[in-house]
Design a protein around this motif. Structure first.
Motif, mmCIF file in Angstrom:
data_model
loop_
_atom_site.group_PDB
_atom_site.id
_atom_site.type_symbol
_atom_site.label_atom_id
_atom_site.label_comp_id
_atom_site.label_asym_id
_atom_site.label_seq_id
_atom_site.Cartn_x
_atom_site.Cartn_y
_atom_site.Cartn_z
ATOM 1 N N THR A 113 -19.239 -5.690 -28.633
ATOM 2 C CA THR A 113 -17.937 -5.106 -28.905
ATOM 3 C C THR A 113 -17.974 -4.471 -30.289
ATOM 4 O O THR A 113 -19.019 -4.433 -30.954
ATOM 5 C CB THR A 113 -16.822 -6.169 -28.848
ATOM 6 N N ASN A 114 -16.816 -3.999 -30.736
ATOM 7 C CA ASN A 114 -16.752 -3.408 -32.075
ATOM 8 C C ASN A 114 -17.059 -4.426 -33.163
ATOM 9 O O ASN A 114 -17.488 -4.067 -34.257
ATOM 10 C CB ASN A 114 -15.359 -2.811 -32.325
ATOM 11 N N GLN A 115 -16.820 -5.707 -32.868
ATOM 12 C CA GLN A 115 -17.002 -6.736 -33.886
ATOM 13 C C GLN A 115 -18.149 -7.699 -33.602
ATOM 14 O O GLN A 115 -18.625 -8.360 -34.509
ATOM 15 C CB GLN A 115 -15.711 -7.573 -34.036
ATOM 16 N N THR A 116 -18.593 -7.833 -32.355
ATOM 17 C CA THR A 116 -19.544 -8.898 -32.042
ATOM 18 C C THR A 116 -20.669 -8.411 -31.142
ATOM 19 O O THR A 116 -20.529 -7.423 -30.397
ATOM 20 C CB THR A 116 -18.831 -10.065 -31.331
ATOM 21 N N GLN A 117 -21.783 -9.111 -31.233
ATOM 22 C CA GLN A 117 -22.868 -9.022 -30.268
ATOM 23 C C GLN A 117 -23.212 -10.457 -29.871
ATOM 24 O O GLN A 117 -23.370 -11.322 -30.734
ATOM 25 C CB GLN A 117 -24.107 -8.340 -30.852
ATOM 26 N N ASN A 118 -23.325 -10.683 -28.574
ATOM 27 C CA ASN A 118 -23.512 -12.051 -28.102
ATOM 28 C C ASN A 118 -24.521 -12.048 -26.962
ATOM 29 O O ASN A 118 -24.354 -11.344 -25.964
ATOM 30 C CB ASN A 118 -22.168 -12.618 -27.624
ATOM 31 N N TYR A 119 -25.577 -12.863 -27.086
ATOM 32 C CA TYR A 119 -26.618 -12.961 -26.078
ATOM 33 C C TYR A 119 -26.824 -14.442 -25.757
ATOM 34 O O TYR A 119 -27.053 -15.256 -26.659
ATOM 35 C CB TYR A 119 -27.932 -12.361 -26.574
ATOM 36 N N VAL A 120 -26.743 -14.765 -24.460
ATOM 37 C CA VAL A 120 -26.878 -16.167 -24.048
ATOM 38 C C VAL A 120 -27.719 -16.230 -22.775
ATOM 39 O O VAL A 120 -27.493 -15.476 -21.823
ATOM 40 C CB VAL A 120 -25.503 -16.817 -23.781
ATOM 41 N N LEU A 121 -28.697 -17.132 -22.773
ATOM 42 C CA LEU A 121 -29.484 -17.436 -21.579
ATOM 43 C C LEU A 121 -29.381 -18.933 -21.340
ATOM 44 O O LEU A 121 -29.676 -19.735 -22.230
ATOM 45 C CB LEU A 121 -30.945 -17.036 -21.771
ATOM 46 N N SER A 122 -28.957 -19.320 -20.130
ATOM 47 C CA SER A 122 -28.779 -20.743 -19.845
ATOM 48 C C SER A 122 -29.226 -21.067 -18.428
ATOM 49 O O SER A 122 -29.198 -20.206 -17.537
ATOM 50 C CB SER A 122 -27.317 -21.169 -20.041
ATOM 51 N N TYR A 123 -29.617 -22.315 -18.256
ATOM 52 C CA TYR A 123 -30.043 -22.808 -16.942
ATOM 53 C C TYR A 123 -29.629 -24.268 -16.833
ATOM 54 O O TYR A 123 -29.837 -25.064 -17.757
ATOM 55 C CB TYR A 123 -31.559 -22.694 -16.781
ATOM 56 N N ASP A 124 -29.017 -24.594 -15.692
ATOM 57 C CA ASP A 124 -28.547 -25.965 -15.506
ATOM 58 C C ASP A 124 -28.911 -26.434 -14.106
ATOM 59 O O ASP A 124 -28.656 -25.738 -13.121
ATOM 60 C CB ASP A 124 -27.031 -26.045 -15.701
ATOM 61 N N ASN A 125 -29.504 -27.607 -14.042
ATOM 62 C CA ASN A 125 -29.874 -28.231 -12.778
ATOM 63 C C ASN A 125 -29.038 -29.493 -12.614
ATOM 64 O O ASN A 125 -29.285 -30.499 -13.276
ATOM 65 C CB ASN A 125 -31.361 -28.576 -12.773
ATOM 66 N N PRO A 126 -28.029 -29.476 -11.727
ATOM 67 C CA PRO A 126 -27.148 -30.642 -11.593
ATOM 68 C C PRO A 126 -27.833 -31.843 -10.945
ATOM 69 O O PRO A 126 -27.319 -32.956 -11.033
ATOM 70 C CB PRO A 126 -26.001 -30.120 -10.722
ATOM 71 N N ARG A 129 -29.743 -31.664 -15.981
ATOM 72 C CA ARG A 129 -30.407 -31.224 -17.203
ATOM 73 C C ARG A 129 -30.133 -29.739 -17.383
ATOM 74 O O ARG A 129 -30.230 -28.954 -16.436
ATOM 75 C CB ARG A 129 -31.906 -31.459 -17.146
ATOM 76 N N GLY A 130 -29.774 -29.368 -18.600
ATOM 77 C CA GLY A 130 -29.481 -27.976 -18.868
ATOM 78 C C GLY A 130 -30.099 -27.504 -20.173
ATOM 79 O O GLY A 130 -30.270 -28.287 -21.117
ATOM 80 N N TYR A 131 -30.455 -26.203 -20.206
ATOM 81 C CA TYR A 131 -30.988 -25.578 -21.414
ATOM 82 C C TYR A 131 -30.170 -24.333 -21.710
ATOM 83 O O TYR A 131 -29.603 -23.705 -20.804
ATOM 84 C CB TYR A 131 -32.446 -25.139 -21.226
ATOM 85 N N SER A 132 -30.140 -23.938 -22.954
ATOM 86 C CA SER A 132 -29.564 -22.652 -23.314
ATOM 87 C C SER A 132 -30.125 -22.191 -24.648
ATOM 88 O O SER A 132 -30.468 -23.013 -25.516
ATOM 89 C CB SER A 132 -28.041 -22.725 -23.385
ATOM 90 N N VAL A 133 -30.252 -20.883 -24.798
ATOM 91 C CA VAL A 133 -30.587 -20.259 -26.079
ATOM 92 C C VAL A 133 -29.549 -19.180 -26.327
ATOM 93 O O VAL A 133 -29.054 -18.551 -25.374
ATOM 94 C CB VAL A 133 -32.011 -19.667 -26.077
ATOM 95 N N PHE A 134 -29.202 -18.951 -27.577
ATOM 96 C CA PHE A 134 -28.138 -17.997 -27.874
ATOM 97 C C PHE A 134 -28.374 -17.307 -29.209
ATOM 98 O O PHE A 134 -29.053 -17.831 -30.101
ATOM 99 C CB PHE A 134 -26.776 -18.710 -27.890
ATOM 100 N N TYR A 135 -27.799 -16.135 -29.286
ATOM 101 C CA TYR A 135 -27.790 -15.383 -30.542
ATOM 102 C C TYR A 135 -26.461 -14.653 -30.625
ATOM 103 O O TYR A 135 -26.036 -13.996 -29.662
ATOM 104 C CB TYR A 135 -28.941 -14.382 -30.612
ATOM 105 N N LYS A 136 -25.808 -14.770 -31.761
ATOM 106 C CA LYS A 136 -24.496 -14.154 -31.931
ATOM 107 C C LYS A 136 -24.388 -13.587 -33.337
ATOM 108 O O LYS A 136 -24.762 -14.239 -34.322
ATOM 109 C CB LYS A 136 -23.380 -15.183 -31.706
ATOM 110 N N THR A 137 -23.903 -12.369 -33.411
ATOM 111 C CA THR A 137 -23.625 -11.761 -34.697
ATOM 112 C C THR A 137 -22.220 -11.179 -34.656
ATOM 113 O O THR A 137 -21.810 -10.577 -33.656
ATOM 114 C CB THR A 137 -24.650 -10.663 -35.046
ATOM 115 N N SER A 138 -21.451 -11.386 -35.726
ATOM 116 C CA SER A 138 -20.046 -10.970 -35.773
ATOM 117 C C SER A 138 -19.759 -10.233 -37.062
ATOM 118 O O SER A 138 -20.240 -10.617 -38.135
ATOM 119 C CB SER A 138 -19.104 -12.183 -35.670
ATOM 120 N N ASP A 139 -18.989 -9.166 -36.948
ATOM 121 C CA ASP A 139 -18.509 -8.427 -38.120
ATOM 122 C C ASP A 139 -16.994 -8.446 -38.079
ATOM 123 O O ASP A 139 -16.377 -7.737 -37.289
ATOM 124 C CB ASP A 139 -19.034 -6.990 -38.085
#
Length: 769
Positions: free
Chosen positions: A457-470, A479-489
């Motif tokens: 968006t005009n203010q944010t960038q957000n990247y998320v990858l997740s996996y969950d095995n119930p 068991r679940g995993y996730s990695v994320f990257y977020k930058t905000s202005d």
């Protein structure tokens, strides 16, 4: 020598003899196969015939409906049937139908033989015309008109054009009940579906007459009296009168109330395989109580369930009432439990995408074990909670040749459980939105969830990858995993003037503690960096000066959930509660914790679950500990907007920051959140798919507060002040699109104060509120 049929018949009558024929011929056939025609008349070469045989053949040919004229004569010992076939249907058109889909009409016409290529039969046309008229009349459209035009075409064909004028539904002007002495018309018609037309319901269809709706109201009327003990109640008659212009309907219901009965003697009989006390506890009416059919129906269901939990799945519970002159009625409960029933096999139907094992692991009823009512119902509920299916149905089928075995058939209706999204849009909060995402709640039919999203968006960038095995283990440990990257202005929004970068990863394990409850433990490693803008607030600068602008944190979390929601993205029943505790451990650069409680509950207001009442609440609290004396400002809660209090601008409520100059203040958030919603959900008129479209009227309340104020901020007050809670009233429309949920809100702020910013219209893409 050619002999006219009438002359031949006269000879047969006068001389009364039978004659053998050398051959039989049928002339004039164009559409019908000769073999079929010969089968109809039944004559064969060398067969003797007389006038009765010929009459029968002619009648059979006419009865087939394929011929408009038939002449019979004899020529050189050959019996000749000269026929004129009816024309074939060369073209078929339907116009003017909106209420009945064209596809449905074509199916019905094909079943009746009215289809291109078939023979045109006037009787069939008349029947179809009358049936269509009846269909519209049953819906109260007495001004409807059905006209079928038949136009000749070359090569013995006709064009059939069905022209429909559906007209308007007749309005119910008056409902009059005759014979009611104990109850008023208003009491009796309170729950009627048929409502008199009036000024205050111009957009409702309740005042539109239909025969099925009236029949339902007559059943409601009968239940009303039987639930109040009027066992001798009878419906004498019901009349429907229509005005000359066919727009107004007058309904008159004649009834005989009788007298109310009280319960006399209660008895129980039958070969009970369980203790009688377990049955008597469900019979909760007593001698002297007013008879109620609804109460008795509930008692019968409860007794059947009680025995069904012991394996007597096909228990028969009958009640025999005996009426007396003193207006009492004895009730005798007769119970026939039958044999205990075992499940031989569990079969799944309709799961074209989802694997059988995903359904089977939700089953609490097992193959080879005693069939119990509670386990079967619990299995159905567990499958519904998955959210993968639009409908779930469990049925028991007796195994042929046995009396104590059943097969359990689980029928499901798959619904979309994932999406691929590439979007360009605009958000009232974030401006231009660019996004790409892949989300699958039922990845490859395994029940696992995989998602990746990239949004800008005009203010944010957000990247998320997740996996969950119930079902990481067969015992239901997830068991679940996730990695994320977020930058905000935040320089361009209404919150603050700083840039925030976050990168991290997390892992979690969940453990079932009941059918609906889970306890999860997880850890998140996160690196956070802050770059102050040209004019940050005093609160932001103060935190950075004290704790720096870069943090490496290890956050541990514990989450307890209790969810029994049914209905997927738009629930229709049940509840959910989530209690989460996150703590930034001392091994990192910051020490703080956050506790959040989210809960919601749905109540169905009718059996169709189209009318619902919903309550939702959110509580949040966070604070520092150890070397950190407050919650970091970028972890604050915010209020206002689509997620909390609609009608107020997003993240605009709560404590305001302060500046050294005269810069206008903005919301800085707080470490305390209070928010709640009361919502009445109702079906939108003229919308058929209520599983993907929902409308509601809501009342929102909430705000954020703080228990830590910057010493130089004179407008900040610490603690909770309930007089500062904001309220809004509005209308919501939510649509589950193939891409993502889309929600529109129209809300009026009820108690805005100086410094608040309001938004009457707000929308949200990607989640539901």
């Amino acid at each position: 020598m050619r002999i006219v049929f009438a002359v031949v018949m006269a000879l047969f009558v006068n001389h009364s003899f039978a004659k053998s024929i050398a051959d039989v011929r049928i002339d004039g056939l164009l559409l019908m196969q000769p073999s079929k025609a010969f089968n109809i008349i039944g004559f064969k070469q060398g067969q003797q015939y007389d006038s009765d045989n010929v009459y029968s053949a002619i009648n059979a040919l006419f009865a087939s409906g394929y011929f408009s004229d038939i002449q019979v004569y004899e020529e050189n010992d050959v019996l000749i049937f000269d026929v004129v076939e009816r024309p074939a249907i060369g073209d078929l058109t339907i116009e003017g139908n909106d209420l009945i889909a064209t596809e449905d009409l074509e199916k019905g016409l094909k079943f009746s033989g009215l289809v291109v290529g078939e023979t045109y039969k006037p009787d069939t046309i008349n029947q179809i015309e009358q049936e269509l008229q009846r269909q519209y009349f049953s819906q109260g459209r007495y001004s409807a008109d059905v006209d079928i035009d038949v136009t000749p075409l070359p090569r013995n064909r006709v064009a059939v054009a069905i022209k429909i004028e559906e007209g308007d539904t007749a309005k119910i002007v008056h409902v009059n009940i005759v014979g009611n002495n104990s109850f008023s018309d208003e009491e009796l018609t309170k729950n009627f579906l048929s409502v008199e037309t009036g000024f205050f319901n111009p957009f409702s269809s309740a005042d539109e007459y239909s025969k099925p709706k009236l029949q339902g109201d007559l059943d409601t009327l009968k239940s009303f009296y039987l639930d109040r003990g009027y066992l001798d109640y009878t419906l004498e008659s019901s009349q429907v009168s229509i005005s000359p212009d066919k727009r107004d309907v007058y309904i008159v219901i004649n009834l005989n109330e009788g007298q109310p009965y009280n319960i006399g003697q209660l008895s129980l009989s039958g070969a009970l395989p369980i203790d009688e006390d377990r049955v008597w506890k469900h019979i909760d009416h007593n001698t002297g109580d007013v008879f109620s059919r609804t109460q008795i129906t509930r008692i019968i269901e409860n007794i059947s369930t009680e025995l069904g939990d012991e394996g007597y799945l096909f228990t028969n519970v009958n009640i025999i009432p005996t009426k007396h002159d003193d207006l009492t009625v004895d009730l005798a409960y007769q119970i026939s439990p039958g044999p205990k029933v075992y499940v031989r096999r569990i079969n799944f139907k309709g799961n074209s995408e989802t694997r059988d094992e995903v359904l089977r692991r939700e089953m609490t009823q097992f193959e080879g074990s005693l069939a119990t009512h509670s386990k079967i119902e619990a299995s159905k509920r567990a499958i519904q909670r998955l959210g993968f299916f639009g409908a779930v149905d469990l049925q028991t089928q007796r195994v042929p040749g046995t009396s104590d075995q059943v097969d359990l058939v689980v029928s499901v209706e798959e619904q979309a459980s994932g999406s691929i999204q590439a979007s360009v849009g605009y958000s009232e909060t974030n401006g231009t939105v660019l996004g790409f995402g892949v989300s699958k709640r039922n990845f490859l039919g395994t029940g696992n969830k995989l998602s990746f999203s990239a949004n800008r968006t005009n203010q944010t960038q957000n990247y998320v990858l997740s996996y969950d095995n119930p079902y990481f283990t067969v015992d239901g440990v997830s068991r679940g995993y996730s990695v994320f990257y977020k930058t905000s202005d935040h320089d361009e929004d209404d919150v603050e003037d700083y840039d925030l970068d976050e990168i991290g990863a997390s892992v979690s394990f969940g453990y079932p503690i009941s059918d609906t409850q889970r306890l999860a433990f997880g850890a998140t490693i996160k690196e956070t960096g802050i770059d102050l803008g040209s004019n940050p607030s005093n609160e932001t600068k103060d935190y950075i000066e004290e704790y720096g602008d870069s943090y490496n944190d290890l956050i541990a979390n514990v989450t307890w959930t209790d969810s029994d929601l049914v209905g997927g993205l738009l629930p229709v029943d049940g509840y959910s509660t989530k209690l989460a505790f996150d703590v930034a451990t001392p091994v990192g650069d910051q020490s703080y914790y956050k506790v959040a409680l989210n809960s919601q509950r749905y109540w169905g207001l009718n059996e169709s679950y189209l009318y619902l009442f919903r309550l939702k609440g959110r509580l949040g609290y966070g604070a520092g500990y150890g070397d950190t004396d407050r919650l970091p400002f970028f972890e604050n809660y915010f209020a206002g907007g689509s997620r909390t209090v609609r009608g107020f601008s997003s993240s605009s409520l709560g404590p305001k920051n302060s500046y050294s100059d005269s810069t206008d203040t903005s919301a800085i958030g707080g470490n305390i959140l209070l928010a709640g919603t009361a919502e009445f959900i109702f079906p939108m008129p003229m919308v058929e798919d209520h599983k993907s479209v929902r409308t509601s009227i809501f009342l929102d309340a909430g705000n954020v507060f703080t228990d830590y104020c910057y010493s130089g901020n004179t407008t900040c007050e610490e603690g909770i002040d309930f007089s500062e809670v904001r309220f809004s009233l509005g209308f919501n429309w939510t649509w589950i699109t193939p891409i993502a949920p889309l929600s529109f809100n129209f809300a009026k702020a009820l108690n805005s104060k100086t410094g608040d910013t309001t938004d009457f219209f707000q929308f949200q893409l990607g989640t539901t509120f």
